[in-house]
Design a protein around this motif. Structure first.
Motif, PDB file in Angstrom:
ATOM      1  N   GLU A 156     -36.913 -49.313  30.024  1.00 44.77           N
ATOM      2  CA  GLU A 156     -36.752 -49.772  28.650  1.00 44.77           C
ATOM      3  C   GLU A 156     -36.488 -51.261  28.629  1.00 44.77           C
ATOM      4  O   GLU A 156     -35.841 -51.795  29.515  1.00 44.77           O
ATOM      5  CB  GLU A 156     -35.543 -49.062  28.021  1.00 44.77           C
ATOM      6  CG  GLU A 156     -35.884 -47.692  27.519  1.00 44.77           C
ATOM      7  CD  GLU A 156     -34.682 -46.998  26.904  1.00 44.77           C
ATOM      8  OE1 GLU A 156     -33.780 -47.691  26.400  1.00 44.77           O
ATOM      9  OE2 GLU A 156     -34.669 -45.760  26.944  1.00 44.77           O
ATOM     10  N   PRO A 157     -36.940 -51.927  27.571  1.00 45.29           N
ATOM     11  CA  PRO A 157     -36.655 -53.360  27.477  1.00 45.29           C
ATOM     12  C   PRO A 157     -35.156 -53.596  27.299  1.00 45.29           C
ATOM     13  O   PRO A 157     -34.481 -52.763  26.700  1.00 45.29           O
ATOM     14  CB  PRO A 157     -37.420 -53.803  26.221  1.00 45.29           C
ATOM     15  CG  PRO A 157     -37.932 -52.578  25.563  1.00 45.29           C
ATOM     16  CD  PRO A 157     -37.745 -51.410  26.463  1.00 45.29           C
ATOM     17  N   VAL A 158     -34.677 -54.709  27.812  1.00 47.42           N
ATOM     18  CA  VAL A 158     -33.244 -54.999  27.660  1.00 47.42           C
ATOM     19  C   VAL A 158     -33.017 -55.989  26.529  1.00 47.42           C
ATOM     20  O   VAL A 158     -33.898 -56.769  26.167  1.00 47.42           O
ATOM     21  CB  VAL A 158     -32.608 -55.567  28.956  1.00 47.42           C
ATOM     22  CG1 VAL A 158     -32.607 -54.519  30.054  1.00 47.42           C
ATOM     23  CG2 VAL A 158     -33.317 -56.831  29.408  1.00 47.42           C
ATOM     24  N   THR A 164     -32.006 -59.179  19.998  1.00 49.29           N
ATOM     25  CA  THR A 164     -33.417 -59.357  20.339  1.00 49.29           C
ATOM     26  C   THR A 164     -33.719 -58.616  21.644  1.00 49.29           C
ATOM     27  O   THR A 164     -32.820 -58.373  22.453  1.00 49.29           O
ATOM     28  CB  THR A 164     -33.757 -60.841  20.524  1.00 49.29           C
ATOM     29  OG1 THR A 164     -32.829 -61.386  21.442  1.00 49.29           O
ATOM     30  CG2 THR A 164     -33.706 -61.583  19.210  1.00 49.29           C
ATOM     31  N   LEU A 165     -34.981 -58.285  21.809  1.00 47.72           N
ATOM     32  CA  LEU A 165     -35.409 -57.587  23.021  1.00 47.72           C
ATOM     33  C   LEU A 165     -36.201 -58.539  23.892  1.00 47.72           C
ATOM     34  O   LEU A 165     -36.983 -59.352  23.386  1.00 47.72           O
ATOM     35  CB  LEU A 165     -36.350 -56.438  22.653  1.00 47.72           C
ATOM     36  CG  LEU A 165     -35.784 -55.221  21.941  1.00 47.72           C
ATOM     37  CD1 LEU A 165     -36.932 -54.295  21.547  1.00 47.72           C
ATOM     38  CD2 LEU A 165     -34.803 -54.490  22.843  1.00 47.72           C
ATOM     39  N   LEU A 166     -36.027 -58.426  25.198  1.00 50.54           N
ATOM     40  CA  LEU A 166     -36.895 -59.180  26.097  1.00 50.54           C
ATOM     41  C   LEU A 166     -38.172 -58.363  26.296  1.00 50.54           C
ATOM     42  O   LEU A 166     -38.101 -57.147  26.468  1.00 50.54           O
ATOM     43  CB  LEU A 166     -36.221 -59.408  27.442  1.00 50.54           C
ATOM     44  CG  LEU A 166     -34.977 -60.288  27.415  1.00 50.54           C
ATOM     45  CD1 LEU A 166     -34.434 -60.472  28.833  1.00 50.54           C
ATOM     46  CD2 LEU A 166     -35.285 -61.649  26.793  1.00 50.54           C
ATOM     47  N   PRO A 167     -39.342 -59.024  26.274  1.00 56.56           N
ATOM     48  CA  PRO A 167     -40.558 -58.244  26.513  1.00 56.56           C
ATOM     49  C   PRO A 167     -40.578 -57.741  27.948  1.00 56.56           C
ATOM     50  O   PRO A 167     -39.902 -58.277  28.814  1.00 56.56           O
ATOM     51  CB  PRO A 167     -41.681 -59.261  26.270  1.00 56.56           C
ATOM     52  CG  PRO A 167     -41.062 -60.607  26.411  1.00 56.56           C
ATOM     53  CD  PRO A 167     -39.607 -60.464  26.073  1.00 56.56           C
ATOM     54  N   MET A 168     -41.339 -56.704  28.189  1.00 56.34           N
ATOM     55  CA  MET A 168     -41.551 -56.230  29.552  1.00 56.34           C
ATOM     56  C   MET A 168     -42.683 -57.082  30.124  1.00 56.34           C
ATOM     57  O   MET A 168     -43.406 -57.745  29.382  1.00 56.34           O
ATOM     58  CB  MET A 168     -41.943 -54.762  29.548  1.00 56.34           C
ATOM     59  CG  MET A 168     -40.968 -53.861  28.814  1.00 56.34           C
ATOM     60  SD  MET A 168     -39.378 -53.732  29.625  1.00 56.34           S
ATOM     61  CE  MET A 168     -39.604 -52.218  30.538  1.00 56.34           C
ATOM     62  N   GLU A 169     -42.879 -57.050  31.420  1.00 54.70           N
ATOM     63  CA  GLU A 169     -43.915 -57.909  31.979  1.00 54.70           C
ATOM     64  C   GLU A 169     -44.522 -57.287  33.230  1.00 54.70           C
ATOM     65  O   GLU A 169     -43.823 -56.676  34.032  1.00 54.70           O
ATOM     66  CB  GLU A 169     -43.301 -59.277  32.321  1.00 54.70           C
ATOM     67  CG  GLU A 169     -44.337 -60.296  32.661  1.00 54.70           C
ATOM     68  CD  GLU A 169     -43.790 -61.728  32.752  1.00 54.70           C
ATOM     69  OE1 GLU A 169     -42.744 -62.029  32.142  1.00 54.70           O
ATOM     70  OE2 GLU A 169     -44.424 -62.526  33.458  1.00 54.70           O
TER      71      GLU A 169
END
Ligand code: ADP
Length: 363
Positions: A156-158, A164-169
């Motif tokens: 899951e994104p943190v 706000t969420l950090l995008p996954m990459e």
């Protein structure tokens, strides 16, 4: 036999209890949209999206209970995302511009599902990234979010600040998808207004950072959601993915008309599953004819951006979370995606230069 009444249906649904809330689903106001037609019953049960998987047995029990009523032939109960979640994001957030640090936004759309829109979106995102651009990929295909699987991202994104969420990459591409937040197989049916609320919020709440380009994997089709999205998001342009059959069946044309209606430039059409490549002998079979899309694109005055064959390697790599542009960069298919991406990027450059340059008007 007399048609079963809504009151009878609600009566039996009062026997279905939400185990967590310890009350029946009618009293809890979870049942809506009861419809009866010649013995066929349909209704919705509203749930919080994250409880959808857990409430599948409850949905089934509700269906079974109604099925026992005299005169009922079929029952279809669907879990829908709860109404209250449809509220737009809080005001102070609503006022920030959407995606201020994203220099260009390209929607990847299709007239209907299953034509390879997501596969195309991801491979184009990877191709643009290989050109040295900072790329984000936003999975707006809320009905079937496939980016977590296609990009091979789990977890899951943190949210470092709780807001706000950090995008996954992965593979150098930043990604956000509703699929990171709800399970891929969750039987949720989103209501129109809720989809836009959820997508807007998701787009806003992600710390994308500076991006040269964002690719949006649009929900398939050309309904209200797609239309609203094309109006709300500052799109630079759109590309339409189509199979040879839909070009013939005019599905691609619907997409084209939708973007034209909201004045989003259509950068072109991509023909996917254009011809079949035999995995054994490498022979090409032109099952649906060939060249039709190109001719149709010319007729519709839209650029034909290129074609991608139907090849099992494309399916296998995306299903394994290793899209072909990343995993087999020297394959001809990766090259096809890169060629298309380069054409798209050229057009984006032209559009942006046009916006900055002097406006020429014709009387
Ligand atoms: P959409 O986003 O339009 O619903 P997807 O990208 O999810 O479609 O593709 C549907 C299925 O077709 C997926 O299993 C995908 O791997 C496969 N697929 C897409 N494009 C190709 C292709 N060119 N060759 C082989 N399989 C493909």
């Amino acid at each position: 036999m007399a048609e079963v009444s809504e009151a009878q249906i609600l009566d039996v649904l009062k026997t279905i209890v939400d185990p967590q809330k310890k009350a029946d689903i009618v009293t809890l106001g979870m049942v809506s949209g009861v419809a009866v037609k010649t013995g066929h019953v349909a209704f919705a049960i509203e749930v919080e999206p994250k409880r959808a998987a857990e409430l599948e047995p409850l949905r089934k029990a509700a269906e079974d209970a109604v099925h026992k009523l005299p005169g009922v032939l079929t029952v279809s109960a669907v879990l829908t995302a709860q109404r209250q979640a449809a509220q737009p994001a809080p005001q102070q957030k609503g006022e920030r511009p959407l995606l201020p640090h994203v220099k260009s936004i390209i929607a990847v759309a299709s007239g209907k599902g299953g034509v390879g829109k997501s596969t195309t979106a991801i491979n184009l995102a990877l191709a643009l990234s290989q050109m040295g651009l900072k790329v984000g990929l936003f999975d707006a295909d809320i009905y079937g979010p496939s980016m977590p699987r296609m990009l091979g991202i789990r977890g899951e994104p943190v949210s470092p600040d709780g807001e706000t969420l950090l995008p996954m990459e992965n593979y150098g591409v930043k990604c956000m998808s509703i699929g990171f937040l709800v399970p891929e197989d969750s039987p949720i049916i989103w209501r129109g207004p809720m989809v836009m609320g959820a997508l807007n919020q998701l787009m806003r709440d992600v710390e994308w950072g500076e991006l040269d380009v964002m690719i949006i994997d649009m929900p398939p089709g050309t309904g209200d959601t797609q239309l609203t999205m094309s109006q709300n998001v500052p799109l630079t342009g759109a590309v339409i993915v189509s199979t040879p059959q839909d070009i013939a069946l005019l599905d691609a044309r619907k997409g084209l008309n939708m973007f034209r209606k909201v004045e989003v430039p259509v950068l072109g059409i991509i023909e996917n599953m254009s011809y079949y490549v035999c995995p054994k002998c490498g022979d090409e079979a032109h099952i649906f004819g060939h060249g039709g899309a190109k001719a149709e694109a010319a007729r519709l005055s839209v650029e034909f951006l290129g074609e991608v064959p139907l090849d099992i390697a494309i399916r296998e790599t995306s299903d394994q979370g290793e899209p072909i542009v990343a995993s087999r960069p020297s394959s001809p298919h990766a090259q096809a995606y890169r060629d298309i991406a380069a054409k798209i990027w050229d057009k984006v450059g032209l559009l942006q230069a046009g916006k900055k340059g002097p406006k020429i008007s014709f009387e």
